[in-house]
Design a protein around this motif. Structure first.
Motif, PDB file in Angstrom:
ATOM      1  N   ILE A 303     -27.372  19.545 -60.017  1.00 33.67           N
ATOM      2  CA  ILE A 303     -26.996  20.719 -59.213  1.00 33.67           C
ATOM      3  C   ILE A 303     -26.319  21.769 -60.086  1.00 33.67           C
ATOM      4  O   ILE A 303     -26.601  22.966 -59.967  1.00 33.67           O
ATOM      5  CB  ILE A 303     -26.093  20.307 -58.026  1.00 33.67           C
ATOM      6  N   LEU A 304     -25.437  21.337 -60.991  1.00 35.38           N
ATOM      7  CA  LEU A 304     -24.763  22.304 -61.875  1.00 35.38           C
ATOM      8  C   LEU A 304     -25.783  23.020 -62.771  1.00 35.38           C
ATOM      9  O   LEU A 304     -25.698  24.227 -62.984  1.00 35.38           O
ATOM     10  CB  LEU A 304     -23.689  21.613 -62.727  1.00 35.38           C
ATOM     11  N   LEU A 305     -26.787  22.274 -63.270  1.00 37.93           N
ATOM     12  CA  LEU A 305     -27.824  22.903 -64.118  1.00 37.93           C
ATOM     13  C   LEU A 305     -28.675  23.874 -63.301  1.00 37.93           C
ATOM     14  O   LEU A 305     -29.046  24.947 -63.773  1.00 37.93           O
ATOM     15  CB  LEU A 305     -28.699  21.831 -64.787  1.00 37.93           C
ATOM     16  N   GLN A 306     -28.959  23.492 -62.056  1.00 39.12           N
ATOM     17  CA  GLN A 306     -29.721  24.394 -61.173  1.00 39.12           C
ATOM     18  C   GLN A 306     -28.910  25.657 -60.867  1.00 39.12           C
ATOM     19  O   GLN A 306     -29.452  26.768 -60.821  1.00 39.12           O
ATOM     20  CB  GLN A 306     -30.053  23.666 -59.860  1.00 39.12           C
ATOM     21  N   LEU A 307     -27.606  25.487 -60.694  1.00 38.11           N
ATOM     22  CA  LEU A 307     -26.728  26.631 -60.432  1.00 38.11           C
ATOM     23  C   LEU A 307     -26.739  27.598 -61.624  1.00 38.11           C
ATOM     24  O   LEU A 307     -26.843  28.818 -61.441  1.00 38.11           O
ATOM     25  CB  LEU A 307     -25.299  26.138 -60.160  1.00 38.11           C
ATOM     26  N   ILE A 308     -26.676  27.041 -62.831  1.00 38.51           N
ATOM     27  CA  ILE A 308     -26.719  27.891 -64.036  1.00 38.51           C
ATOM     28  C   ILE A 308     -28.033  28.665 -64.074  1.00 38.51           C
ATOM     29  O   ILE A 308     -28.058  29.873 -64.323  1.00 38.51           O
ATOM     30  CB  ILE A 308     -26.551  27.033 -65.320  1.00 38.51           C
ATOM     31  N   SER A 309     -29.132  27.963 -63.767  1.00 34.90           N
ATOM     32  CA  SER A 309     -30.449  28.609 -63.769  1.00 34.90           C
ATOM     33  C   SER A 309     -30.490  29.746 -62.743  1.00 34.90           C
ATOM     34  O   SER A 309     -30.964  30.851 -63.044  1.00 34.90           O
ATOM     35  CB  SER A 309     -31.520  27.549 -63.462  1.00 34.90           C
ATOM     36  N   CYS A 310     -29.976  29.505 -61.535  1.00 39.14           N
ATOM     37  CA  CYS A 310     -29.955  30.550 -60.495  1.00 39.14           C
ATOM     38  C   CYS A 310     -29.123  31.753 -60.951  1.00 39.14           C
ATOM     39  O   CYS A 310     -29.519  32.900 -60.759  1.00 39.14           O
ATOM     40  CB  CYS A 310     -29.361  29.998 -59.192  1.00 39.14           C
ATOM     41  N   LEU A 311     -27.966  31.481 -61.556  1.00 42.04           N
ATOM     42  CA  LEU A 311     -27.086  32.564 -62.002  1.00 42.04           C
ATOM     43  C   LEU A 311     -27.756  33.390 -63.102  1.00 42.04           C
ATOM     44  O   LEU A 311     -27.659  34.607 -63.134  1.00 42.04           O
ATOM     45  CB  LEU A 311     -25.752  31.993 -62.500  1.00 42.04           C
ATOM     46  N   GLN A 312     -28.458  32.687 -64.004  1.00 41.08           N
ATOM     47  CA  GLN A 312     -29.134  33.406 -65.094  1.00 41.08           C
ATOM     48  C   GLN A 312     -30.309  34.240 -64.579  1.00 41.08           C
ATOM     49  O   GLN A 312     -30.563  35.334 -65.072  1.00 41.08           O
ATOM     50  CB  GLN A 312     -29.599  32.411 -66.171  1.00 41.08           C
ATOM     51  N   CYS A 313     -31.007  33.714 -63.558  1.00 40.08           N
ATOM     52  CA  CYS A 313     -32.138  34.475 -62.971  1.00 40.08           C
ATOM     53  C   CYS A 313     -31.636  35.493 -61.946  1.00 40.08           C
ATOM     54  O   CYS A 313     -32.430  36.271 -61.406  1.00 40.08           O
ATOM     55  CB  CYS A 313     -33.107  33.531 -62.250  1.00 40.08           C
ATOM     56  N   ARG A 314     -30.346  35.423 -61.625  1.00 40.53           N
ATOM     57  CA  ARG A 314     -29.712  36.306 -60.627  1.00 40.53           C
ATOM     58  C   ARG A 314     -30.381  36.196 -59.266  1.00 40.53           C
ATOM     59  O   ARG A 314     -30.579  37.180 -58.566  1.00 40.53           O
ATOM     60  CB  ARG A 314     -29.745  37.768 -61.084  1.00 40.53           C
ATOM     61  N   ARG A 315     -30.741  34.973 -58.914  1.00 42.04           N
ATOM     62  CA  ARG A 315     -31.389  34.765 -57.619  1.00 42.04           C
ATOM     63  C   ARG A 315     -31.079  33.365 -57.097  1.00 42.04           C
ATOM     64  O   ARG A 315     -31.251  32.378 -57.809  1.00 42.04           O
ATOM     65  CB  ARG A 315     -32.897  34.963 -57.763  1.00 42.04           C
ATOM     66  N   CYS A 316     -30.614  33.306 -55.848  1.00 42.97           N
ATOM     67  CA  CYS A 316     -30.359  32.007 -55.207  1.00 42.97           C
ATOM     68  C   CYS A 316     -30.935  32.086 -53.791  1.00 42.97           C
ATOM     69  O   CYS A 316     -30.312  32.652 -52.892  1.00 42.97           O
ATOM     70  CB  CYS A 316     -28.854  31.736 -55.169  1.00 42.97           C
ATOM     71  N   PRO A 317     -32.167  31.583 -53.591  1.00 47.78           N
ATOM     72  CA  PRO A 317     -32.790  31.719 -52.268  1.00 47.78           C
ATOM     73  C   PRO A 317     -32.089  30.856 -51.218  1.00 47.78           C
ATOM     74  O   PRO A 317     -31.699  29.722 -51.495  1.00 47.78           O
ATOM     75  CB  PRO A 317     -34.228  31.209 -52.493  1.00 47.78           C
ATOM     76  N   HIS A 318     -31.920  31.398 -50.026  1.00 43.97           N
ATOM     77  CA  HIS A 318     -31.398  30.660 -48.872  1.00 43.97           C
ATOM     78  C   HIS A 318     -32.318  29.465 -48.638  1.00 43.97           C
ATOM     79  O   HIS A 318     -33.539  29.574 -48.793  1.00 43.97           O
ATOM     80  CB  HIS A 318     -31.422  31.610 -47.666  1.00 43.97           C
ATOM     81  N   TYR A 319     -31.756  28.312 -48.266  1.00 41.29           N
ATOM     82  CA  TYR A 319     -32.581  27.105 -48.166  1.00 41.29           C
ATOM     83  C   TYR A 319     -33.669  27.222 -47.092  1.00 41.29           C
ATOM     84  O   TYR A 319     -34.831  26.909 -47.330  1.00 41.29           O
ATOM     85  CB  TYR A 319     -31.706  25.873 -47.886  1.00 41.29           C
ATOM     86  N   PHE A 320     -33.310  27.694 -45.904  1.00 46.34           N
ATOM     87  CA  PHE A 320     -34.301  27.789 -44.827  1.00 46.34           C
ATOM     88  C   PHE A 320     -35.062  29.113 -44.839  1.00 46.34           C
ATOM     89  O   PHE A 320     -36.144  29.219 -44.270  1.00 46.34           O
ATOM     90  CB  PHE A 320     -33.624  27.631 -43.460  1.00 46.34           C
ATOM     91  N   LEU A 321     -34.482  30.137 -45.448  1.00 48.63           N
ATOM     92  CA  LEU A 321     -35.081  31.483 -45.448  1.00 48.63           C
ATOM     93  C   LEU A 321     -35.221  31.969 -46.892  1.00 48.63           C
ATOM     94  O   LEU A 321     -34.453  32.810 -47.361  1.00 48.63           O
ATOM     95  CB  LEU A 321     -34.190  32.462 -44.666  1.00 48.63           C
ATOM     96  N   PRO A 322     -36.200  31.431 -47.630  1.00 47.59           N
ATOM     97  CA  PRO A 322     -36.257  31.701 -49.079  1.00 47.59           C
ATOM     98  C   PRO A 322     -36.437  33.174 -49.448  1.00 47.59           C
ATOM     99  O   PRO A 322     -36.179  33.553 -50.591  1.00 47.59           O
ATOM    100  CB  PRO A 322     -37.430  30.852 -49.567  1.00 47.59           C
ATOM    101  N   ASN A 323     -36.838  34.023 -48.491  1.00 46.02           N
ATOM    102  CA  ASN A 323     -36.946  35.461 -48.801  1.00 46.02           C
ATOM    103  C   ASN A 323     -35.573  36.124 -48.887  1.00 46.02           C
ATOM    104  O   ASN A 323     -35.458  37.273 -49.304  1.00 46.02           O
ATOM    105  CB  ASN A 323     -37.763  36.201 -47.731  1.00 46.02           C
ATOM    106  N   LEU A 324     -34.550  35.398 -48.449  1.00 50.36           N
ATOM    107  CA  LEU A 324     -33.190  35.943 -48.464  1.00 50.36           C
ATOM    108  C   LEU A 324     -32.482  35.451 -49.726  1.00 50.36           C
ATOM    109  O   LEU A 324     -32.355  34.248 -49.947  1.00 50.36           O
ATOM    110  CB  LEU A 324     -32.445  35.460 -47.219  1.00 50.36           C
ATOM    111  N   ASP A 325     -32.036  36.387 -50.558  1.00 46.39           N
ATOM    112  CA  ASP A 325     -31.360  36.048 -51.811  1.00 46.39           C
ATOM    113  C   ASP A 325     -29.842  36.055 -51.585  1.00 46.39           C
ATOM    114  O   ASP A 325     -29.268  37.088 -51.256  1.00 46.39           O
ATOM    115  CB  ASP A 325     -31.746  37.062 -52.894  1.00 46.39           C
ATOM    116  N   LEU A 326     -29.207  34.904 -51.790  1.00 43.72           N
ATOM    117  CA  LEU A 326     -27.766  34.793 -51.548  1.00 43.72           C
ATOM    118  C   LEU A 326     -26.924  35.480 -52.631  1.00 43.72           C
ATOM    119  O   LEU A 326     -25.711  35.582 -52.496  1.00 43.72           O
ATOM    120  CB  LEU A 326     -27.353  33.317 -51.428  1.00 43.72           C
ATOM    121  N   PHE A 327     -27.577  35.926 -53.706  1.00 43.61           N
ATOM    122  CA  PHE A 327     -26.845  36.680 -54.739  1.00 43.61           C
ATOM    123  C   PHE A 327     -27.027  38.190 -54.591  1.00 43.61           C
ATOM    124  O   PHE A 327     -26.549  38.961 -55.416  1.00 43.61           O
ATOM    125  CB  PHE A 327     -27.314  36.286 -56.153  1.00 43.61           C
ATOM    126  N   GLN A 328     -27.764  38.593 -53.540  1.00 41.41           N
ATOM    127  CA  GLN A 328     -27.993  40.029 -53.333  1.00 41.41           C
ATOM    128  C   GLN A 328     -26.673  40.793 -53.298  1.00 41.41           C
ATOM    129  O   GLN A 328     -25.730  40.401 -52.599  1.00 41.41           O
ATOM    130  CB  GLN A 328     -28.716  40.224 -52.001  1.00 41.41           C
TER     131      GLN A 328
END
Length: 359
Positions: A303-328
């Motif tokens: 999970i920590l490695l996935q979090l780093i990847s999301c932060l580097q890509c600047r995108r964290c999709p909502h689990y049920f609504l992947p079109n929604l970016d939680l880092f927007q």
């Protein structure tokens, strides 16, 4: 290899029993204090306007509708009655949002919320919130805790500051059970065996909430139609999904690490990001045996490695609504800084599990 894994699990369990349990106890104490004040304010609101009935009830040592955003920040969801005469419309045009439209123009006068319906027949989230905000402001002045609670200005949200230490957002909402939003229709993914048909049925029956609040995807460009929209929230469904094995323990450790080390300028990370990534990790590791106590270190590391990847890509999709970016809307510099800090943390835990004693 197995010895190293066991050592990590030992230190994570020690961390959980000492730091996480202490965090939980402190937050539980804060919640009791905060809910006393909020209940008193909502009682005053109800006297002025019986349509806004407090739904903040304690059940099994937890308050229904209360979400912990951080140890000093909370959200209380206030469930409203009678959504009856509206159709739920989520056509994907507003990621993370939906609208409530009168099912029949002739039923306008039958609605409990008649004065909040727009000319085109939509029940306006913004109008209801605006009315509620006025009522809360009046209630704050009248309630028995008026010396310690005040409204936070400069926001369209209903936010209270309590003892200058805690912030509580009170959000009017409708509970939607027995239907599932079209924008989440892709779930569960057909090729993944988790969470299994019985759990899927439970989660979908749990349904979702429609919240009257600013939406991630709309900030900065709200047209009137958009500000009438309601925000989709799946808190209970997500809780239901994360039952069993070491899932809850894993999330508790992540939240504690976030509170202690990732509370950063620009507030790039909150507990909801952690909860979201635990759901994705469940998909990646669908077998129950992947969530045995012995796998706690592997799951946390993943999970920590996935979090780093999301932060580097600047995108964290909502689990049920992947079109929604939680880092927007989060500043890029804040996300980069968070990626560096998370990497430091992950490396420290992995290379020297004993360091958890100091983390």
């Amino acid at each position: 290899m197995i010895a190293a894994q066991a050592k990590l699990v030992y230190h994570l369990n020690k961390y959980y029993n000492e730091k996480c349990q202490a965090r939980k106890a402190a937050i539980a104490k804060t919640i009791r204090e905060v809910c006393k004040v909020v209940s008193d304010v909502l009682k005053e609101v109800e006297v002025q306007e019986p349509r806004f009935i407090s739904s903040l009830n304690e059940m099994d040592n937890r308050y229904e509708g209360l979400e912990v955003i951080s140890p000093t920040e909370f959200e209380v969801v206030l469930y409203l009655n009678q959504m009856g005469v509206f159709n739920f419309v989520d056509d994907g045009s507003l990621p993370g949002c939906a609208v409530l439209k009168l099912s029949d123009g002739r039923k306008r006068s039958m609605s409990l919320w008649v004065e909040f319906i727009t000319a085109s027949g939509y029940l306006s989230a913004r109008k209801i919130r605006s009315r509620f905000q006025t009522l809360v402001a009046q209630a704050v002045d009248k309630c028995s805790y008026r010396d310690v609670v005040k409204m936070i200005a400069d926001t369209s949200e209903v936010k209270l500051s309590i003892r200058d230490r805690y912030v509580v957002q009170i959000t009017p909402a409708f509970k939607c059970t027995g239907i599932w939003p079209r924008s989440a229709a892709h779930w569960p993914l057909p090729h993944i065996p988790w969470p299994g048909p019985n759990r899927v049925a439970e989660v979908k029956a749990e349904g979702f909430n429609l919240l009257s609040k600013e939406c991630y995807s709309l900030t900065g460009k709200q047209s009137s139609a958009e500000s009438d929209a309601w925000v989709l929230q799946f808190a209970e469904a997500e809780n239901r999904l994360q039952m069993g094995g070491c899932r809850k323990k894993c999330l508790s450790i992540l939240k504690t690490l976030r509170d202690r080390h990732l509370e950063l300028p620009g507030q790039p990370l909150n507990n909801y990001h952690m909860k979201t990534l635990v759901s994705y990790e469940c998909e990646k590791h669908p077998r129950e045996s992947d969530w045995d106590e012995a796998c706690l270190g592997d799951r946390l590391n993943g999970i920590l490695l996935q979090l780093i990847s999301c932060l580097q890509c600047r995108r964290c999709p909502h689990y049920f609504l992947p079109n929604l970016d939680l880092f927007q809307g989060k500043p890029h510099s804040a996300l980069e800084n968070a990626a560096k800090q998370t990497w430091r943390l992950a490396r420290e835990i992995l290379t020297n599990p004993k360091s958890l004693e100091k983390l």
